[in-house]
Scaffold this motif. Structure first.
Motif, PDB file in Angstrom:
ATOM      1  N   SER A  66      52.547  32.149  42.557  1.00  0.00           N
ATOM      2  CA  SER A  66      53.940  32.519  42.831  1.00  0.00           C
ATOM      3  C   SER A  66      54.716  31.335  43.394  1.00  0.00           C
ATOM      4  O   SER A  66      55.904  31.165  43.082  1.00  0.00           O
ATOM      5  CB  SER A  66      53.992  33.695  43.810  1.00  0.00           C
ATOM      6  OG  SER A  66      53.668  33.297  45.140  1.00  0.00           O
ATOM      7  N   ASP A  94      56.353  37.697  42.815  1.00  0.00           N
ATOM      8  CA  ASP A  94      55.430  38.558  43.550  1.00  0.00           C
ATOM      9  C   ASP A  94      54.033  37.969  43.624  1.00  0.00           C
ATOM     10  O   ASP A  94      53.584  37.237  42.735  1.00  0.00           O
ATOM     11  CB  ASP A  94      55.351  39.932  42.875  1.00  0.00           C
ATOM     12  CG  ASP A  94      56.661  40.694  42.974  1.00  0.00           C
ATOM     13  OD1 ASP A  94      57.424  40.410  43.919  1.00  0.00           O
ATOM     14  OD2 ASP A  94      56.912  41.552  42.107  1.00  0.00           O
ATOM     15  N   TYR A  95      53.344  38.311  44.679  1.00  0.00           N
ATOM     16  CA  TYR A  95      51.913  38.040  44.808  1.00  0.00           C
ATOM     17  C   TYR A  95      51.279  39.242  45.484  1.00  0.00           C
ATOM     18  O   TYR A  95      51.960  40.073  46.102  1.00  0.00           O
ATOM     19  CB  TYR A  95      51.648  36.753  45.598  1.00  0.00           C
ATOM     20  CG  TYR A  95      52.436  36.608  46.875  1.00  0.00           C
ATOM     21  CD1 TYR A  95      51.949  37.105  48.072  1.00  0.00           C
ATOM     22  CD2 TYR A  95      53.665  35.960  46.878  1.00  0.00           C
ATOM     23  CE1 TYR A  95      52.668  36.973  49.241  1.00  0.00           C
ATOM     24  CE2 TYR A  95      54.393  35.816  48.049  1.00  0.00           C
ATOM     25  CZ  TYR A  95      53.894  36.320  49.231  1.00  0.00           C
ATOM     26  OH  TYR A  95      54.603  36.187  50.395  1.00  0.00           O
ATOM     27  N   THR A  96      49.958  39.369  45.385  1.00  0.00           N
ATOM     28  CA  THR A  96      49.295  40.633  45.753  1.00  0.00           C
ATOM     29  C   THR A  96      48.470  40.555  47.024  1.00  0.00           C
ATOM     30  O   THR A  96      48.417  41.501  47.783  1.00  0.00           O
ATOM     31  CB  THR A  96      48.367  41.085  44.613  1.00  0.00           C
ATOM     32  OG1 THR A  96      47.324  40.112  44.444  1.00  0.00           O
ATOM     33  CG2 THR A  96      49.143  41.236  43.308  1.00  0.00           C
ATOM     34  N   SER A 143      47.021  34.501  43.399  1.00  0.00           N
ATOM     35  CA  SER A 143      48.344  34.965  42.977  1.00  0.00           C
ATOM     36  C   SER A 143      49.434  34.413  43.895  1.00  0.00           C
ATOM     37  O   SER A 143      50.578  34.214  43.454  1.00  0.00           O
ATOM     38  CB  SER A 143      48.399  36.497  42.955  1.00  0.00           C
ATOM     39  OG  SER A 143      48.450  37.033  44.258  1.00  0.00           O
ATOM     40  N   ASP A 177      44.191  33.829  48.125  1.00  0.00           N
ATOM     41  CA  ASP A 177      44.623  34.647  46.997  1.00  0.00           C
ATOM     42  C   ASP A 177      45.298  33.753  45.958  1.00  0.00           C
ATOM     43  O   ASP A 177      46.359  33.178  46.227  1.00  0.00           O
ATOM     44  CB  ASP A 177      45.586  35.722  47.487  1.00  0.00           C
ATOM     45  CG  ASP A 177      46.104  36.592  46.347  1.00  0.00           C
ATOM     46  OD1 ASP A 177      45.563  36.480  45.228  1.00  0.00           O
ATOM     47  OD2 ASP A 177      47.046  37.368  46.574  1.00  0.00           O
ATOM     48  N   HIS A 229      45.455  40.768  46.878  1.00  0.00           N
ATOM     49  CA  HIS A 229      44.337  41.663  46.589  1.00  0.00           C
ATOM     50  C   HIS A 229      43.084  40.897  46.179  1.00  0.00           C
ATOM     51  O   HIS A 229      41.974  41.398  46.312  1.00  0.00           O
ATOM     52  CB  HIS A 229      44.716  42.648  45.470  1.00  0.00           C
ATOM     53  CG  HIS A 229      45.770  43.622  45.888  1.00  0.00           C
ATOM     54  ND1 HIS A 229      46.508  44.376  44.986  1.00  0.00           N
ATOM     55  CD2 HIS A 229      46.225  43.975  47.115  1.00  0.00           C
ATOM     56  CE1 HIS A 229      47.360  45.143  45.652  1.00  0.00           C
ATOM     57  NE2 HIS A 229      47.211  44.910  46.935  1.00  0.00           N
ATOM     58  N   GLN A 230      43.277  39.689  45.646  1.00  0.00           N
ATOM     59  CA  GLN A 230      42.149  38.909  45.147  1.00  0.00           C
ATOM     60  C   GLN A 230      41.906  37.717  46.062  1.00  0.00           C
ATOM     61  O   GLN A 230      42.840  37.102  46.560  1.00  0.00           O
ATOM     62  CB  GLN A 230      42.431  38.423  43.717  1.00  0.00           C
ATOM     63  CG  GLN A 230      41.296  37.613  43.125  1.00  0.00           C
ATOM     64  CD  GLN A 230      41.672  37.013  41.771  1.00  0.00           C
ATOM     65  OE1 GLN A 230      42.793  37.171  41.324  1.00  0.00           O
ATOM     66  NE2 GLN A 230      40.736  36.336  41.143  1.00  0.00           N
TER      67      GLN A 230
END
Length: 563
Positions: free
Chosen positions: A326, A297-299, A322, A320, A301-302
């Motif tokens: 991933s 998973d990655y978001t 994340s 991002d 969001h950042q």
């Protein structure tokens, strides 16, 4: 007489059936070999099925079983004849003599087979060795080292069968020099490879490598590598009868490494061997194929400044961290599955019980922990220098299974460990130590400190110094680390309490006590480097950098070594 003829007919039928089974097995085995060589990267199911069939027929055709079955058939036939015929005393004596001759014949056959297997076992007393180097693999992203994202089921399995060294460190977080240390058991300042091959550094022919020692001891030696920084102009080919670096571009996929390994093992499995396999995954750019690119998973969001991500790593305008992590994890899982395929091949070729496997990496990778993300070579924090080290011995070689060592060890310990396990003498001075005392629980510690260095100065942001004078040095114990960092504003020392701040995010003191015994030891190591002949030669290279052909520049840019 008719009964005896019938019995002989039954025996002849059994022998014919047995020969037919052997013929069908040989033909099927040849067909599967051909299919595996052509479609290894797509045929994991084929390897597993063939492995099962191979084991079943291997049992059916075991020589002891064959002798036993033939003997039983003959005894049954004789008893059958005795039971159904009226025979004279002389005939009984004749049959008794026949039974004695048959028993003597079977005993001779048994002894011949036993002697052959014994001699074959002696020939295998030199255990096979497979060294696997997974480029850019940091230890803390594996399940057996505590990672929770299920990236490494195969390596976790191997670690449960062998010994896992929890705190193993590379001496230098860059490919060519790190492998030079792995092969010679020397610090970079001693073997002279202070940077990658395209910078003009290579292992000189007067250095003694592990492959040379094993070749002189009667082993077949081969290496299959997968990156430009491992080509034969590195000098790492010394001692290898086969050094396969024939691939287009800058890298070779791991599936091709497996195919070549299977081909070589099929032809050289009957003599002790040393096989070195270098997998480029998970080195950047992180680009795992489906389904590995969607496994973690990655978001989104950042977001971070894109300038902190090396150009070769950037995927469109994604910022991002994340997402990149991933994809890095996906590359690790892809490589883990490739190692599983290799294990199936070893099992299929009946090499598992007689082969020692070592799995490690040349260095780790900084992800989002520092200013400069998703890269390596320029820092000496643990994420770049702490690497996995898993040692699974051949049957009977190492008694410890599932052992975890918490002691400090180094990549340069591999060379003397192999010599110790195989009863070989070292023809040269080595700076590493054999791990056998740790494995056999004869000592509680080998190294009180670990000394590391970066490659020649690789500036990642303003203030860093280029060239040899910009090298960072570090000293690490189980609980502390001191890092020496030259900057344009002067020397900076960072000291970390690894118990309180294992992520090395908050230094204790920018200017630690210079009289501290650890600082003294680090200072001696730095002085030793600055006065070494190899470092003096490196300064001359700084003044006259090598000319790199445009074709090589394009390759290096594609795999991230040149911006």
């Amino acid at each position: 007489m008719k009964i005896l003829q019938s019995a002989l007919s039954v025996i002849w039928g059994l022998i014919s059936l047995w020969l037919t089974v052997i013929l069908l097995y040989a033909l099927g085995n040849s067909l599967v070999n051909m299919l595996l060589q052509q479609h290894l990267e797509q045929g994991l199911y084929l390897i597993v099925v063939d492995n099962f069939v191979h084991q079943v027929f291997g049992l059916l055709l075991h020589p002891f079983l064959v002798v036993l079955l033939v003997g039983l058939v003959c005894v049954i036939v004789i008893i059958f004849v005795f039971h159904h015929q009226q025979i004279s005393d002389q005939t009984v004596l004749d049959y008794t003599g026949l039974i004695r001759k048959l028993a003597l014949f079977l005993l001779v056959i048994y002894l011949v087979i036993a002697a052959g297997l014994y001699l074959y076992g002696l020939s295998l007393s030199k255990q096979n060795i497979i060294l696997i180097s997974i480029d850019t693999l940091r230890a803390d992203h594996l399940g057996c080292y505590g990672y929770s994202h299920h990236t490494s089921p195969t390596l976790d399995f191997i670690s449960r069968k062998g010994v896992l060294f929890e705190q193993c460190f590379s001496l230098i977080p860059i490919t060519t020099p790190s492998h030079a240390s792995l092969f010679t058991s020397l610090y970079p300042l001693e073997h002279g490879v202070l940077a990658n091959n395209f910078m003009g550094y290579y292992l000189k022919r007067d250095q003694v490598t592990l492959a040379e020692v094993l070749l002189n001891a009667g082993y077949n030696t081969a290496a299959i590598v997968s990156a430009h920084t491992m080509r034969r102009d590195t000098g790492l080919d010394q001692g290898f009868q086969i050094y396969n670096d024939f691939f287009d571009g800058g890298v070779r996929p791991g599936s091709e490494v497996n195919r070549l390994a299977y081909d070589w093992l099929s032809r050289h499995r009957h003599k002790p061997f040393f096989l070195f396999l270098h997998y480029y995954e998970p080195h950047g750019p992180y680009n795992p194929p489906f389904p590995y690119n969607f496994m973690y998973d990655y978001t989104f969001h950042q977001k971070i400044d894109l300038q902190r991500i090396p150009f070769y790593q950037r995927i469109r305008d994604i910022a991002d961290p994340s997402f990149y992590t991933s994809q890095y994890n996906g590359e690790i899982r892809l490589n883990d599955d490739l190692i599983w395929q290799l294990l199936c091949v070893l099992d299929r070729l009946d090499l598992t019980r007689n082969t020692m496997i070592c799995i490690t990496s040349d260095h780790g990778e900084t992800l989002n922990e520092r200013f400069w993300c998703f890269d390596h070579g320029h820092y000496l924090y643990d994420e770049q220098i702490q690497v996995p080290f898993i040692l699974k011995g051949a049957s009977g070689m190492m008694k410890m299974k599932g052992m975890i060592s918490h002691e400090l060890v180094q990549l340069i310990d591999f060379f003397p460990t192999v010599l110790g396990l195989h009863g070989l003498e070292s023809p040269t001075v080595m700076e590493g130590s054999s791990l056998l005392p740790l494995i056999d629980c004869q000592t509680s510690s080998l190294h009180e400190t670990i000394l590391c260095e970066t490659a020649i100065g690789k500036p990642t942001h303003s203030g860093h110094v280029t060239g040899v004078t910009g090298k960072h040095y570090a000293l690490r114990t189980k609980t502390d680390k001191i890092i020496y960092m030259p900057t344009r504003q002067g020397l900076v020392y960072q000291q970390y309490d690894l118990v309180t701040h294992p992520a090395e995010d908050i230094p204790n003191n920018q200017n630690p006590d210079l009289d501290n015994h650890l600082m003294v030891q680090l200072g001696q190591f730095i002085k030793r480097n600055e006065t070494a002949p190899s470092v003096r030669e490196a300064r001359e290279k700084d003044n006259k950098p090598p000319s790199i052909p445009q074709e090589t520049i394009d390759i290096l840019r594609a795999i991230g070594y040149i911006e």
